[in-house]
Design a protein around this motif. Structure first.
Motif, PDB file in Angstrom:
ATOM      1  N   MET A 144      37.343  23.732  19.761  1.00 34.35           N
ATOM      2  CA  MET A 144      38.231  24.700  19.263  1.00 34.35           C
ATOM      3  C   MET A 144      38.883  24.158  17.969  1.00 34.35           C
ATOM      4  O   MET A 144      39.287  24.960  17.275  1.00 34.35           O
ATOM      5  CB  MET A 144      39.153  24.931  20.562  1.00 34.35           C
ATOM      6  CG  MET A 144      40.432  25.635  20.391  1.00 34.35           C
ATOM      7  SD  MET A 144      40.076  27.376  19.430  1.00 34.35           S
ATOM      8  CE  MET A 144      39.315  28.165  20.804  1.00 34.35           C
ATOM      9  N   ASN A 145      39.410  23.050  18.259  1.00 32.88           N
ATOM     10  CA  ASN A 145      40.223  22.438  16.978  1.00 32.88           C
ATOM     11  C   ASN A 145      39.688  21.067  16.861  1.00 32.88           C
ATOM     12  O   ASN A 145      40.038  20.037  17.112  1.00 32.88           O
ATOM     13  CB  ASN A 145      41.837  22.415  17.149  1.00 32.88           C
ATOM     14  CG  ASN A 145      42.400  22.189  15.799  1.00 32.88           C
ATOM     15  OD1 ASN A 145      41.714  22.079  14.691  1.00 32.88           O
ATOM     16  ND2 ASN A 145      43.671  22.133  15.970  1.00 32.88           N
ATOM     17  N   ALA A 146      38.541  20.779  15.802  1.00 30.53           N
ATOM     18  CA  ALA A 146      37.862  19.771  15.437  1.00 30.53           C
ATOM     19  C   ALA A 146      38.717  18.517  15.019  1.00 30.53           C
ATOM     20  O   ALA A 146      38.727  17.470  15.445  1.00 30.53           O
ATOM     21  CB  ALA A 146      36.837  19.884  14.399  1.00 30.53           C
ATOM     22  N   ILE A 147      39.948  18.985  14.255  1.00 32.96           N
ATOM     23  CA  ILE A 147      40.798  17.820  13.724  1.00 32.96           C
ATOM     24  C   ILE A 147      41.700  17.100  14.916  1.00 32.96           C
ATOM     25  O   ILE A 147      41.762  15.900  15.114  1.00 32.96           O
ATOM     26  CB  ILE A 147      41.728  18.104  12.646  1.00 32.96           C
ATOM     27  CG1 ILE A 147      42.414  16.834  12.143  1.00 32.96           C
ATOM     28  CG2 ILE A 147      42.755  19.282  12.999  1.00 32.96           C
ATOM     29  CD1 ILE A 147      43.070  17.104  10.930  1.00 32.96           C
ATOM     30  N   LYS A 148      41.990  18.114  15.906  1.00 32.42           N
ATOM     31  CA  LYS A 148      42.778  17.685  17.165  1.00 32.42           C
ATOM     32  C   LYS A 148      41.771  17.009  17.985  1.00 32.42           C
ATOM     33  O   LYS A 148      42.119  15.727  18.458  1.00 32.42           O
ATOM     34  CB  LYS A 148      43.443  18.682  17.862  1.00 32.42           C
ATOM     35  CG  LYS A 148      44.008  18.463  19.233  1.00 32.42           C
ATOM     36  CD  LYS A 148      45.374  18.787  19.200  1.00 32.42           C
ATOM     37  CE  LYS A 148      45.838  18.680  20.512  1.00 32.42           C
ATOM     38  NZ  LYS A 148      47.518  18.845  20.702  1.00 32.42           N
ATOM     39  N   ASP A 149      40.505  17.389  18.071  1.00 32.11           N
ATOM     40  CA  ASP A 149      39.433  16.811  18.877  1.00 32.11           C
ATOM     41  C   ASP A 149      39.333  15.322  18.240  1.00 32.11           C
ATOM     42  O   ASP A 149      38.970  14.211  19.038  1.00 32.11           O
ATOM     43  CB  ASP A 149      38.210  17.094  19.083  1.00 32.11           C
ATOM     44  CG  ASP A 149      38.142  18.881  19.847  1.00 32.11           C
ATOM     45  OD1 ASP A 149      39.311  18.939  20.302  1.00 32.11           O
ATOM     46  OD2 ASP A 149      37.410  19.739  19.523  1.00 32.11           O
ATOM     47  N   ALA A 150      39.326  15.199  17.097  1.00 25.95           N
ATOM     48  CA  ALA A 150      38.902  13.880  16.463  1.00 25.95           C
ATOM     49  C   ALA A 150      40.085  12.980  16.711  1.00 25.95           C
ATOM     50  O   ALA A 150      39.856  11.753  17.093  1.00 25.95           O
ATOM     51  CB  ALA A 150      38.683  14.034  14.837  1.00 25.95           C
ATOM     52  N   ILE A 151      41.250  13.493  16.581  1.00 28.33           N
ATOM     53  CA  ILE A 151      42.413  12.369  16.910  1.00 28.33           C
ATOM     54  C   ILE A 151      42.490  12.041  18.176  1.00 28.33           C
ATOM     55  O   ILE A 151      42.679  10.815  18.600  1.00 28.33           O
ATOM     56  CB  ILE A 151      43.768  13.224  16.315  1.00 28.33           C
ATOM     57  CG1 ILE A 151      43.815  13.258  14.958  1.00 28.33           C
ATOM     58  CG2 ILE A 151      44.942  12.525  17.035  1.00 28.33           C
ATOM     59  CD1 ILE A 151      43.964  12.046  14.245  1.00 28.33           C
ATOM     60  N   LYS A 152      42.084  13.079  19.024  1.00 29.40           N
ATOM     61  CA  LYS A 152      42.050  12.600  20.508  1.00 29.40           C
ATOM     62  C   LYS A 152      41.043  11.730  20.964  1.00 29.40           C
ATOM     63  O   LYS A 152      41.305  10.941  21.886  1.00 29.40           O
ATOM     64  CB  LYS A 152      41.946  14.050  21.350  1.00 29.40           C
ATOM     65  CG  LYS A 152      43.273  15.031  21.265  1.00 29.40           C
ATOM     66  CD  LYS A 152      44.153  14.504  22.567  1.00 29.40           C
ATOM     67  CE  LYS A 152      45.353  15.474  22.632  1.00 29.40           C
ATOM     68  NZ  LYS A 152      46.810  14.552  22.616  1.00 29.40           N
ATOM     69  N   SER A 153      40.043  11.815  20.180  1.00 32.87           N
ATOM     70  CA  SER A 153      38.937  10.607  20.402  1.00 32.87           C
ATOM     71  C   SER A 153      39.087   9.402  19.780  1.00 32.87           C
ATOM     72  O   SER A 153      38.021   8.641  19.881  1.00 32.87           O
ATOM     73  CB  SER A 153      37.586  11.352  20.563  1.00 32.87           C
ATOM     74  OG  SER A 153      37.331  12.053  19.232  1.00 32.87           O
TER      75      SER A 153
END
Ligand code: 3PY
Ligand code: MG
Length: 249
Positions: free
Chosen positions: A1-10
């Motif tokens: 849904m929001n790649a940048i949030k996913d990247a930060i979360k992982s």
């Protein structure tokens, strides 16, 4: 849904670059940056002119991220209505200020973002409520740490639900610490370490708004920082020089 949030979360490192109104931001988006930054505090971008350039990034992996000029709900609302996937909020100094920023980013019941049926570039949703819930959950929220007061409140700010990154404002922080633009001195380095440690303790990322001239980005990566902007101009010039040299050799 929001790649940048996913990247930060992982736990990935994300690197963006600042766009400018005189450059087609889709070129920067296609170059592979994780985000293009629209800085309405210290650059020529006007918050109310962001919709067309953000629309130009539709369908790209690169996220539009807006720095608002101040921690004000109406500024944040403009950024989100234009379609920002992340918001950077300068000068967040206390828990209450961080909570206010998060509330301004979210619709009821999680916050107090105003709704006038305007929505940004977040793709297709069945209902408007689906869009509201998605943005409430998926927006990247980035308060800036750039004062002594914020340094004294790191745990309080980092523990606010919704805060994803503690982002250092390198120059303002150096001025506040009494070591203007001296990024290598011990006082400054101790502050960086303190911010990186607070972010790690609360399971969020630490970032540097920019890498000070002459310093190696990897120095910050090794300290655990995960969120950066890099100037695209020198990289573009180097690529063009190399391409020209190939043709003219
Ligand atoms: C700072 O260096 O203080 C910033 O906010 C970067 O623009
Ligand atoms: Mg600043």
């Amino acid at each position: 849904m929001n790649a940048i949030k996913d990247a930060i979360k992982s736990g990935k490192t994300v690197v963006g670059t600042a766009g400018s109104p005189s450059v087609d931001v889709s070129l920067l988006a296609d170059a592979g940056f994780d985000f293009v930054l629209f800085d309405t505090q210290h650059s020529a971008w006007e918050i109310k002119q962001l919709q067309p350039p953000i629309q130009a990034m539709r369908g790209k992996q690169t996220a539009p991220v807006v720095r608002v000029a101040a921690n004000e709900a109406h500024q944040i609302c403009f950024a989100l209505d234009a379609g920002a996937r992340g918001v950077i909020i300068p000068m967040v100094n206390t828990r209450a200020e961080a909570e206010a920023a998060v509330r301004a980013c979210r619709y009821y019941p999680d916050g107090n973002r105003s709704n006038a049926g305007v929505r940004g570039e977040w793709g297709e949703f069945k209902t408007y409520r689906d869009y509201m819930d998605a943005v409430n959950k998926e927006l990247l929220i980035v308060p800036m740490i750039e004062t002594n007061q914020a340094l004294g409140n790191l745990d309080a700010i980092a523990s606010v639900p919704g805060v994803d990154v503690l982002l250092i404002g390198p120059s303002d922080l150096s001025i506040e610490l009494g070591v203007p633009l001296d990024y290598a001195c011990d006082t400054y380095q101790r502050a960086l370490d303190k911010i990186a440690a607070a972010a790690a303790k609360h399971g969020i990322a630490a970032g540097m708004y920019f890498i000070p001239l002459g310093m190696d980005p990897n120095f910050f990566v090794q300290k655990g920082f995960k969120f950066f902007t890099m100037p695209w101009g020198p990289w573009a010039q180097a690529g063009i020089r190399n391409a020209l040299a190939e043709i003219k050799r």
